[in-house]
Enzyme design. Sequence first.
Site, PDB file in Angstrom:
ATOM      1  N   ARG A 119       0.813  -1.237   0.000  1.00 34.22           N
ATOM      2  CA  ARG A 119       0.000   0.000   0.000  1.00 34.22           C
ATOM      3  C   ARG A 119       0.838   1.275   0.000  1.00 34.22           C
ATOM      4  NH1 ARG A 119      -3.252  -2.936   3.798  1.00 34.22           N
ATOM      5  NH2 ARG A 119      -5.012  -3.829   2.725  1.00 34.22           N
ATOM      6  N   LYS A 141       3.958  11.805 -10.248  1.00 32.34           N
ATOM      7  CA  LYS A 141       3.088  11.071 -11.171  1.00 32.34           C
ATOM      8  C   LYS A 141       3.785   9.767 -11.512  1.00 32.34           C
ATOM      9  CE  LYS A 141       0.472  14.602 -13.652  1.00 32.34           C
ATOM     10  NZ  LYS A 141       0.254  15.209 -14.979  1.00 32.34           N
ATOM     11  N   GLU A 183      11.034  18.962 -23.009  1.00 31.85           N
ATOM     12  CA  GLU A 183      10.342  19.149 -21.722  1.00 31.85           C
ATOM     13  C   GLU A 183      10.929  20.339 -20.964  1.00 31.85           C
ATOM     14  OE1 GLU A 183       7.573  17.782 -20.911  1.00 31.85           O
ATOM     15  OE2 GLU A 183       7.497  15.666 -21.476  1.00 31.85           O
ATOM     16  N   LYS A 229       8.441  23.678 -11.679  1.00 29.04           N
ATOM     17  CA  LYS A 229       7.567  22.510 -11.460  1.00 29.04           C
ATOM     18  C   LYS A 229       7.233  22.344  -9.973  1.00 29.04           C
ATOM     19  CE  LYS A 229       6.509  17.793 -12.508  1.00 29.04           C
ATOM     20  NZ  LYS A 229       6.651  16.639 -13.375  1.00 29.04           N
ATOM     21  N   GLU A 239      -3.414  17.808  -9.797  1.00 31.72           N
ATOM     22  CA  GLU A 239      -3.840  18.344 -11.091  1.00 31.72           C
ATOM     23  C   GLU A 239      -5.342  18.604 -11.160  1.00 31.72           C
ATOM     24  OE1 GLU A 239      -1.569  16.850 -14.479  1.00 31.72           O
ATOM     25  OE2 GLU A 239      -3.338  17.169 -15.718  1.00 31.72           O
ATOM     26  N   ARG A 243      -1.745  22.551 -12.340  1.00 31.79           N
ATOM     27  CA  ARG A 243      -0.728  21.577 -12.764  1.00 31.79           C
ATOM     28  C   ARG A 243      -0.901  21.161 -14.228  1.00 31.79           C
ATOM     29  NH1 ARG A 243       1.921  16.393  -9.608  1.00 31.79           N
ATOM     30  NH2 ARG A 243       3.229  15.788 -11.355  1.00 31.79           N
ATOM     31  N   ASN A 247       1.362  20.298 -18.900  1.00 30.77           N
ATOM     32  CA  ASN A 247       1.095  19.469 -20.073  1.00 30.77           C
ATOM     33  C   ASN A 247       1.084  20.294 -21.352  1.00 30.77           C
ATOM     34  OD1 ASN A 247       0.818  17.028 -18.650  1.00 30.77           O
ATOM     35  ND2 ASN A 247      -1.234  17.646 -18.001  1.00 30.77           N
ATOM     36  N   HIS A 250       1.128  18.739 -24.771  1.00 32.97           N
ATOM     37  CA  HIS A 250       0.974  17.290 -24.584  1.00 32.97           C
ATOM     38  C   HIS A 250      -0.307  16.711 -25.178  1.00 32.97           C
ATOM     39  CE1 HIS A 250       4.475  17.768 -22.122  1.00 32.97           C
ATOM     40  NE2 HIS A 250       4.466  16.520 -21.711  1.00 32.97           N
ATOM     41  N   HIS A 254       0.617  13.392 -26.967  1.00 35.56           N
ATOM     42  CA  HIS A 254       0.099  12.067 -26.605  1.00 35.56           C
ATOM     43  C   HIS A 254      -0.645  11.439 -27.782  1.00 35.56           C
ATOM     44  CE1 HIS A 254       0.325  12.878 -21.981  1.00 35.56           C
ATOM     45  NE2 HIS A 254       1.480  12.545 -22.500  1.00 35.56           N
ATOM     46  N   HIS A 267       8.644  10.221 -26.677  1.00 36.26           N
ATOM     47  CA  HIS A 267       7.709  11.119 -25.993  1.00 36.26           C
ATOM     48  C   HIS A 267       8.155  12.579 -26.151  1.00 36.26           C
ATOM     49  CE1 HIS A 267       5.038  12.771 -22.980  1.00 36.26           C
ATOM     50  NE2 HIS A 267       6.078  13.284 -22.346  1.00 36.26           N
TER      51      HIS A 267
HETATM   52  P1  NAD Z   1      13.354   6.605 -21.199  1.00 32.53           P
HETATM   53  O1  NAD Z   1      13.190   6.390 -19.767  1.00 32.53           O
HETATM   54  O2  NAD Z   1      12.801   5.578 -22.135  1.00 32.53           O
HETATM   55  O3  NAD Z   1      14.900   6.813 -21.500  1.00 32.53           O
HETATM   56  C1  NAD Z   1      15.278   7.113 -22.825  1.00 32.53           C
HETATM   57  C2  NAD Z   1      16.378   6.159 -23.324  1.00 32.53           C
HETATM   58  O4  NAD Z   1      17.609   6.604 -22.794  1.00 32.53           O
HETATM   59  C3  NAD Z   1      16.212   4.717 -22.936  1.00 32.53           C
HETATM   60  O5  NAD Z   1      16.657   3.911 -23.981  1.00 32.53           O
HETATM   61  C4  NAD Z   1      17.149   4.584 -21.747  1.00 32.53           C
HETATM   62  O6  NAD Z   1      17.607   3.271 -21.566  1.00 32.53           O
HETATM   63  C5  NAD Z   1      18.257   5.498 -22.151  1.00 32.53           C
HETATM   64  N1  NAD Z   1      19.029   6.090 -21.084  1.00 32.53           N
HETATM   65  C6  NAD Z   1      18.585   6.598 -19.934  1.00 32.53           C
HETATM   66  N2  NAD Z   1      19.560   7.208 -19.269  1.00 32.53           N
HETATM   67  C7  NAD Z   1      20.681   7.049 -20.005  1.00 32.53           C
HETATM   68  C8  NAD Z   1      22.015   7.470 -19.853  1.00 32.53           C
HETATM   69  N3  NAD Z   1      22.401   8.244 -18.839  1.00 32.53           N
HETATM   70  N4  NAD Z   1      22.911   7.107 -20.798  1.00 32.53           N
HETATM   71  C9  NAD Z   1      22.508   6.378 -21.876  1.00 32.53           C
HETATM   72  N5  NAD Z   1      21.263   5.984 -22.090  1.00 32.53           N
HETATM   73  C10 NAD Z   1      20.345   6.322 -21.162  1.00 32.53           C
HETATM   74  O7  NAD Z   1      12.702   7.984 -21.655  1.00 32.53           O
HETATM   75  P2  NAD Z   1      12.560   9.419 -20.958  1.00 32.53           P
HETATM   76  O8  NAD Z   1      12.520  10.365 -22.080  1.00 32.53           O
HETATM   77  O9  NAD Z   1      13.526   9.620 -19.884  1.00 32.53           O
HETATM   78  O10 NAD Z   1      11.122   9.341 -20.276  1.00 32.53           O
HETATM   79  C11 NAD Z   1       9.957   9.202 -21.037  1.00 32.53           C
HETATM   80  C12 NAD Z   1       8.864   8.700 -20.125  1.00 32.53           C
HETATM   81  O11 NAD Z   1       8.657   9.625 -19.076  1.00 32.53           O
HETATM   82  C13 NAD Z   1       7.532   8.500 -20.808  1.00 32.53           C
HETATM   83  O12 NAD Z   1       7.026   7.249 -20.462  1.00 32.53           O
HETATM   84  C14 NAD Z   1       6.657   9.599 -20.233  1.00 32.53           C
HETATM   85  O13 NAD Z   1       5.322   9.248 -20.166  1.00 32.53           O
HETATM   86  C15 NAD Z   1       7.255   9.772 -18.878  1.00 32.53           C
HETATM   87  N6  NAD Z   1       7.039  11.091 -18.280  1.00 32.53           N
HETATM   88  C16 NAD Z   1       6.579  11.128 -17.014  1.00 32.53           C
HETATM   89  C17 NAD Z   1       6.381  12.336 -16.399  1.00 32.53           C
HETATM   90  C18 NAD Z   1       5.939  12.398 -14.964  1.00 32.53           C
HETATM   91  O14 NAD Z   1       5.639  13.478 -14.471  1.00 32.53           O
HETATM   92  N7  NAD Z   1       5.936  11.281 -14.259  1.00 32.53           N
HETATM   93  C19 NAD Z   1       6.658  13.542 -17.069  1.00 32.53           C
HETATM   94  C20 NAD Z   1       7.128  13.470 -18.369  1.00 32.53           C
HETATM   95  C21 NAD Z   1       7.316  12.216 -18.970  1.00 32.53           C
HETATM   96  N1  GLY Z   2       4.715  16.233 -16.638  1.00 31.66           N
HETATM   97  C1  GLY Z   2       3.478  16.745 -16.182  1.00 31.66           C
HETATM   98  C2  GLY Z   2       3.301  16.709 -14.703  1.00 31.66           C
HETATM   99  O1  GLY Z   2       4.134  16.261 -13.971  1.00 31.66           O
HETATM  100  O2  GLY Z   2       2.275  17.120 -14.238  1.00 31.66           O
END
Ligand code: NAD
Ligand code: GLY
Length: 367
Positions: A119, A141, A183, A229, A239, A243, A247, A250, A254, A267
């Site tokens: 939990r 998130k 971003e 942020k 949100e 918040r 986006n 986005h 998306h 993304h």
């Molecule tokens: P990712 O986590 O897929 O990483 C991108 C690529 O880079 C992957 O192949 C990974 O293995 C590689 N990588 C990571 N760090 C590395 C490093 N230091 N050296 C070499 N390779 C490395 O992608 P991302 O762009 O980091 O994240 C995208 C995700 O984040 C999406 O799923 C999106 O929905 C999510 N997201 C979440 C939020 C949130 O608020 N939680 C906000 C924006 C995006």
């Molecule tokens: N990336 C959007 C949020 O964290 O709300």
Amino acid sequence: MQLTVDLAGRSYPVYIDSGTAAGFQSYYNEHFAGRRCAVVTNTTIASIYAPYINALKTGLGDCPVHELPDGEKYKTVENWSAILDTLVSARLDRSSVVVALGGGVVGDMAGFAAACFMRGIDYVQIPTTLLAMVDSSVGGKTAVDHPSGKNMIGAFHQPSAVWIDIDFLKTLPWREYIAGYAEAFKYAFLGGREMFSYMMINWDNILSAVTKDTPATLIECVKRCIGIKAAIVGQDERETGKRALLNFGHTFAHALEQYYGFEGLLHGEAVLIGLGCAVELAKINGTLPKAHWVEFDRITTSLPQITLPSAPDYNKIYAAMFADKKAKSGALRFILPVAPGESAIVGGVGEMEILQVLEKKLELRSA
Ligand code: NAD
Ligand code: GLY
């Protein structure tokens, strides 16, 4: 440098620096003393950073390391469930901690596992991509994707700390760096006039900061983004209002990701396209006064150009927008600029206007 995400009893620190990855062990042992943990990462990071992870494993008390397969297409319930299996087999308990070492995918999935295991247990983010450093590691998130849409299954669960060492970016592929840049750039549209001006002046320095090895530029950029942020999350954690501004771009992004099946378009690349689309829509529907158009055109033309994986079907992309979580009761909502550094949540946008934007902005980008 330290910032705080201010959420009363659940406030947490965000450390931003360069060359501090190794120092995480002593931080952990000081602040989470005696608490068992599991590291969640992915196969790519595990291979590039094997010595670091081995040292971490030992330093954190011979903790298990769960390696996720790499890629957005593996951000599934099944792979999330496999993390839980690791936590169960390692006999972690309510006082245990999950350490997420990776980009947004690892962070979102590990965070969601921490949100659900017993939990809810604590977790710490060590982001390794620019996108995770400027955005996803902060704010709580957590989620996995569903075939019907991105991040459809998840929870709000704040980390207990975020440990950012920008040196991880030295191994990040360029394409991923650009995705994170998107971003970071979005904060220009919602972080106030000063942030807009900062981005107008520094967009090029930020783009070249890794190749030119100017860590101070990156630290400053990450600090500004996370500062904005943190302030927004502190006011609207769940949100219900403000918040949603985070986006920006986005709704378009998306829909594009879903249209391309979460493959071929990252993304952040989709966000980069979405930023331009949001500005165009704001011009077409009158949200952005003409007096600002020149400034906005200058800032959007500085965005790196992304080529689409295949020719887009505008009607299908439009249809995909309705799966987005920002669509309320079947009506689309967009975050659109109203002035430099300032955006608003806008509903009631007509189909024709959206198709017009898609045709104009995506036509230029087809492969
Ligand atoms: P990712 O986590 O897929 O990483 C991108 C690529 O880079 C992957 O192949 C990974 O293995 C590689 N990588 C990571 N760090 C590395 C490093 N230091 N050296 C070499 N390779 C490395 O992608 P991302 O762009 O980091 O994240 C995208 C995700 O984040 C999406 O799923 C999106 O929905 C999510 N997201 C979440 C939020 C949130 O608020 N939680 C906000 C924006 C995006
Ligand atoms: N990336 C959007 C949020 O964290 O709300």
